[in-house]
Design a protein around this motif. Structure first.
Motif, PDB file in Angstrom:
ATOM      1  N   LEU A 221      49.203 -51.352 -42.467  1.00  0.00           N
ATOM      2  CA  LEU A 221      47.976 -52.102 -41.622  1.00  0.00           C
ATOM      3  C   LEU A 221      48.130 -51.265 -40.783  1.00  0.00           C
ATOM      4  CD1 LEU A 221      49.420 -56.078 -42.113  1.00  0.00           C
ATOM      5  CD2 LEU A 221      47.137 -54.470 -43.176  1.00  0.00           C
ATOM      6  N   GLU A 222      48.538 -51.061 -39.509  1.00  0.00           N
ATOM      7  CA  GLU A 222      48.228 -50.127 -38.573  1.00  0.00           C
ATOM      8  C   GLU A 222      47.147 -48.942 -38.455  1.00  0.00           C
ATOM      9  OE1 GLU A 222      50.782 -50.178 -35.758  1.00  0.00           O
ATOM     10  OE2 GLU A 222      52.043 -52.124 -35.691  1.00  0.00           O
TER      11      GLU A 222
ATOM     12  N   ARG B  98      33.283 -57.963 -41.623  1.00  0.00           N
ATOM     13  CA  ARG B  98      33.151 -57.494 -43.898  1.00  0.00           C
ATOM     14  C   ARG B  98      34.352 -58.129 -43.809  1.00  0.00           C
ATOM     15  NH1 ARG B  98      30.087 -53.268 -44.076  1.00  0.00           N
ATOM     16  NH2 ARG B  98      28.818 -54.213 -42.471  1.00  0.00           N
ATOM     17  N   GLU B  99      34.690 -57.268 -43.905  1.00  0.00           N
ATOM     18  CA  GLU B  99      36.525 -57.207 -44.889  1.00  0.00           C
ATOM     19  C   GLU B  99      37.617 -58.244 -44.831  1.00  0.00           C
ATOM     20  OE1 GLU B  99      40.160 -54.092 -46.683  1.00  0.00           O
ATOM     21  OE2 GLU B  99      38.321 -53.911 -45.107  1.00  0.00           O
ATOM     22  N   PHE B 100      37.887 -58.486 -43.347  1.00  0.00           N
ATOM     23  CA  PHE B 100      38.114 -60.211 -42.507  1.00  0.00           C
ATOM     24  C   PHE B 100      37.213 -61.649 -43.925  1.00  0.00           C
ATOM     25  CE2 PHE B 100      38.782 -64.096 -40.092  1.00  0.00           C
ATOM     26  CZ  PHE B 100      40.018 -63.670 -40.715  1.00  0.00           C
ATOM     27  N   ASP B 101      36.000 -61.433 -43.964  1.00  0.00           N
ATOM     28  CA  ASP B 101      35.236 -62.195 -44.250  1.00  0.00           C
ATOM     29  C   ASP B 101      35.456 -62.517 -45.817  1.00  0.00           C
ATOM     30  OD1 ASP B 101      34.762 -63.340 -41.520  1.00  0.00           O
ATOM     31  OD2 ASP B 101      32.486 -62.095 -41.992  1.00  0.00           O
ATOM     32  N   THR B 102      35.893 -61.437 -46.489  1.00  0.00           N
ATOM     33  CA  THR B 102      36.165 -61.328 -47.983  1.00  0.00           C
ATOM     34  C   THR B 102      37.415 -60.971 -48.175  1.00  0.00           C
ATOM     35  OG1 THR B 102      34.372 -59.669 -47.987  1.00  0.00           O
ATOM     36  CG2 THR B 102      35.829 -59.456 -49.330  1.00  0.00           C
ATOM     37  N   ASP B 103      38.466 -61.019 -47.269  1.00  0.00           N
ATOM     38  CA  ASP B 103      39.771 -61.371 -47.387  1.00  0.00           C
ATOM     39  C   ASP B 103      40.554 -62.682 -47.410  1.00  0.00           C
ATOM     40  OD1 ASP B 103      40.578 -58.479 -48.397  1.00  0.00           O
ATOM     41  OD2 ASP B 103      41.313 -58.241 -46.487  1.00  0.00           O
TER      42      ASP B 103
ATOM     43  N   LEU C 201      48.090 -60.608 -47.130  1.00  0.00           N
ATOM     44  CA  LEU C 201      46.667 -60.917 -46.950  1.00  0.00           C
ATOM     45  C   LEU C 201      46.807 -61.981 -45.675  1.00  0.00           C
ATOM     46  CD1 LEU C 201      44.618 -62.446 -50.344  1.00  0.00           C
ATOM     47  CD2 LEU C 201      44.475 -60.360 -48.598  1.00  0.00           C
ATOM     48  N   LYS C 202      47.441 -62.532 -45.748  1.00  0.00           N
ATOM     49  CA  LYS C 202      47.531 -63.076 -44.078  1.00  0.00           C
ATOM     50  C   LYS C 202      47.981 -62.256 -42.795  1.00  0.00           C
ATOM     51  CE  LYS C 202      50.595 -67.269 -41.679  1.00  0.00           C
ATOM     52  NZ  LYS C 202      51.423 -68.115 -41.965  1.00  0.00           N
ATOM     53  N   GLY C 203      49.113 -61.210 -42.900  1.00  0.00           N
ATOM     54  CA  GLY C 203      49.167 -60.532 -42.550  1.00  0.00           C
ATOM     55  C   GLY C 203      48.241 -59.507 -41.700  1.00  0.00           C
ATOM     56  N   LYS C 204      47.211 -58.617 -43.036  1.00  0.00           N
ATOM     57  CA  LYS C 204      46.300 -58.297 -43.219  1.00  0.00           C
ATOM     58  C   LYS C 204      45.430 -59.131 -42.045  1.00  0.00           C
ATOM     59  CE  LYS C 204      42.334 -56.028 -45.553  1.00  0.00           C
ATOM     60  NZ  LYS C 204      42.116 -55.701 -47.013  1.00  0.00           N
TER      61      LYS C 204
ATOM     62  N   LYS D 197      42.176 -59.888 -37.265  1.00  0.00           N
ATOM     63  CA  LYS D 197      41.715 -60.654 -36.257  1.00  0.00           C
ATOM     64  C   LYS D 197      42.413 -59.802 -35.018  1.00  0.00           C
ATOM     65  CE  LYS D 197      42.328 -64.976 -34.638  1.00  0.00           C
ATOM     66  NZ  LYS D 197      42.719 -66.523 -35.334  1.00  0.00           N
ATOM     67  N   LEU D 198      43.579 -59.264 -34.961  1.00  0.00           N
ATOM     68  CA  LEU D 198      43.821 -58.750 -33.129  1.00  0.00           C
ATOM     69  C   LEU D 198      43.158 -57.987 -32.722  1.00  0.00           C
ATOM     70  CD1 LEU D 198      45.813 -58.901 -31.675  1.00  0.00           C
ATOM     71  CD2 LEU D 198      47.522 -57.452 -32.739  1.00  0.00           C
ATOM     72  N   MET D 199      42.609 -57.081 -34.244  1.00  0.00           N
ATOM     73  CA  MET D 199      41.881 -55.674 -33.400  1.00  0.00           C
ATOM     74  C   MET D 199      40.619 -56.140 -33.016  1.00  0.00           C
ATOM     75  SD  MET D 199      44.084 -52.938 -33.743  1.00  0.00           S
ATOM     76  CE  MET D 199      45.326 -53.912 -33.825  1.00  0.00           C
ATOM     77  N   VAL D 200      40.345 -56.673 -33.772  1.00  0.00           N
ATOM     78  CA  VAL D 200      38.411 -57.618 -33.233  1.00  0.00           C
ATOM     79  C   VAL D 200      38.739 -57.515 -31.881  1.00  0.00           C
ATOM     80  CG1 VAL D 200      36.698 -58.710 -33.637  1.00  0.00           C
ATOM     81  CG2 VAL D 200      37.662 -57.665 -35.584  1.00  0.00           C
ATOM     82  N   GLY D 201      39.527 -58.312 -31.680  1.00  0.00           N
ATOM     83  CA  GLY D 201      39.476 -59.428 -30.417  1.00  0.00           C
ATOM     84  C   GLY D 201      39.985 -58.745 -29.354  1.00  0.00           C
ATOM     85  N   ASP D 202      40.589 -57.380 -29.593  1.00  0.00           N
ATOM     86  CA  ASP D 202      40.714 -56.360 -28.587  1.00  0.00           C
ATOM     87  C   ASP D 202      40.116 -55.233 -27.731  1.00  0.00           C
ATOM     88  OD1 ASP D 202      43.483 -57.526 -28.586  1.00  0.00           O
ATOM     89  OD2 ASP D 202      44.260 -55.350 -29.553  1.00  0.00           O
ATOM     90  N   TYR D 203      39.238 -55.049 -29.366  1.00  0.00           N
ATOM     91  CA  TYR D 203      38.191 -54.578 -29.670  1.00  0.00           C
ATOM     92  C   TYR D 203      36.934 -55.310 -28.227  1.00  0.00           C
ATOM     93  CZ  TYR D 203      33.525 -52.007 -29.877  1.00  0.00           C
ATOM     94  OH  TYR D 203      31.852 -51.081 -29.920  1.00  0.00           O
ATOM     95  N   ASP D 204      36.711 -56.519 -28.387  1.00  0.00           N
ATOM     96  CA  ASP D 204      35.799 -57.259 -28.034  1.00  0.00           C
ATOM     97  C   ASP D 204      36.063 -57.521 -26.320  1.00  0.00           C
ATOM     98  OD1 ASP D 204      34.324 -57.785 -30.564  1.00  0.00           O
ATOM     99  OD2 ASP D 204      35.366 -59.848 -30.475  1.00  0.00           O
ATOM    100  N   ARG D 205      37.735 -57.972 -25.983  1.00  0.00           N
ATOM    101  CA  ARG D 205      38.143 -57.869 -24.627  1.00  0.00           C
ATOM    102  C   ARG D 205      37.698 -56.481 -24.132  1.00  0.00           C
ATOM    103  NH1 ARG D 205      41.650 -61.230 -27.413  1.00  0.00           N
ATOM    104  NH2 ARG D 205      43.450 -59.432 -27.143  1.00  0.00           N
TER     105      ARG D 205
END
Length: 186
Positions: A81-82, A99-104, A168-171, A176-184
């Motif tokens: 995943l990393e 987009r991928e998050f929403d689909t998954d 899927l849960k791990g992905k 979510k972590l990557m998006v949160g880090d980017y937003d912060r």
């Protein structure tokens, strides 16, 4: 449970598990398609509960455990995943991840519901077994249905769905972590 009848009544109740319908019982309390198959010695009725024992609710069980073998696989999944979803560096990449998050997420919810439906039906039948005298026709009918669902839960298809759901849960958590880090970091 969903009432099913051609005229809109509730002649029998069925439990819906995706792609297959499993009748639980009709108004007389029997599963219309379940019968005792005494010639099938490999199927045994679940043991009757001891009287006076406190019942646990289905939420009391921790079913998401791992063994040593699974733990190693989880580490490989995290590394994959990393490398597949590195930290986000642009708004466009963030949109792609989202987009991928929403689909998954939709697939995860569908799978999770399917797996939970089987577990809930099994728990319901387990409770129903306590309501019938052991050895009676109604007990045998419920026990047959219980054993059929146990077989489904032990099937490779069910296990694969469980593994995929866990992946899927791990992905989803990683994205979510990557998006949160980017937003912060903005």
């Amino acid at each position: 449970m969903v009432p099913v009848s051609p005229n809109g009544g509730s002649e029998k109740q069925i439990l819906r598990i995706p792609e297959v319908v499993y009748p639980v019982k009709n108004e007389s309390g029997f599963s219309p398609n379940a019968y005792s198959s005494s010639s099938d010695a490999s199927k045994k009725a679940p043991r009757k509960k001891r009287p006076g024992r406190a019942r646990r609710s289905p939420n009391d069980y921790d079913t998401d455990y791992t063994t040593g073998g699974e733990s190693g696989e989880e580490l490989d999944d995290e590394d994959d995943l990393e490398s597949e979803y590195p930290p986000i560096t642009s708004d466009q990449q963030r949109q792609d991840y989202k987009r991928e998050f929403d689909t998954d997420l939709q697939e995860y919810k569908r799978l999770q519901t399917e797996l939970e439906d089987v577990s809930k039906a099994l728990a319901q039948l387990d409770t129903e077994l306590d309501e019938h005298p052991e050895g009676s026709q109604s007990y045998k009918a419920v026990a047959d249905e219980y054993n059929r669902l146990k077989d489904i839960k032990a099937s490779s298809d069910y296990m694969n769905k469980r593994r995929h759901c866990k992946h899927l849960k791990g992905k989803l958590n990683h994205i979510k972590l990557m998006v949160g880090d980017y937003d912060r970091s903005k």
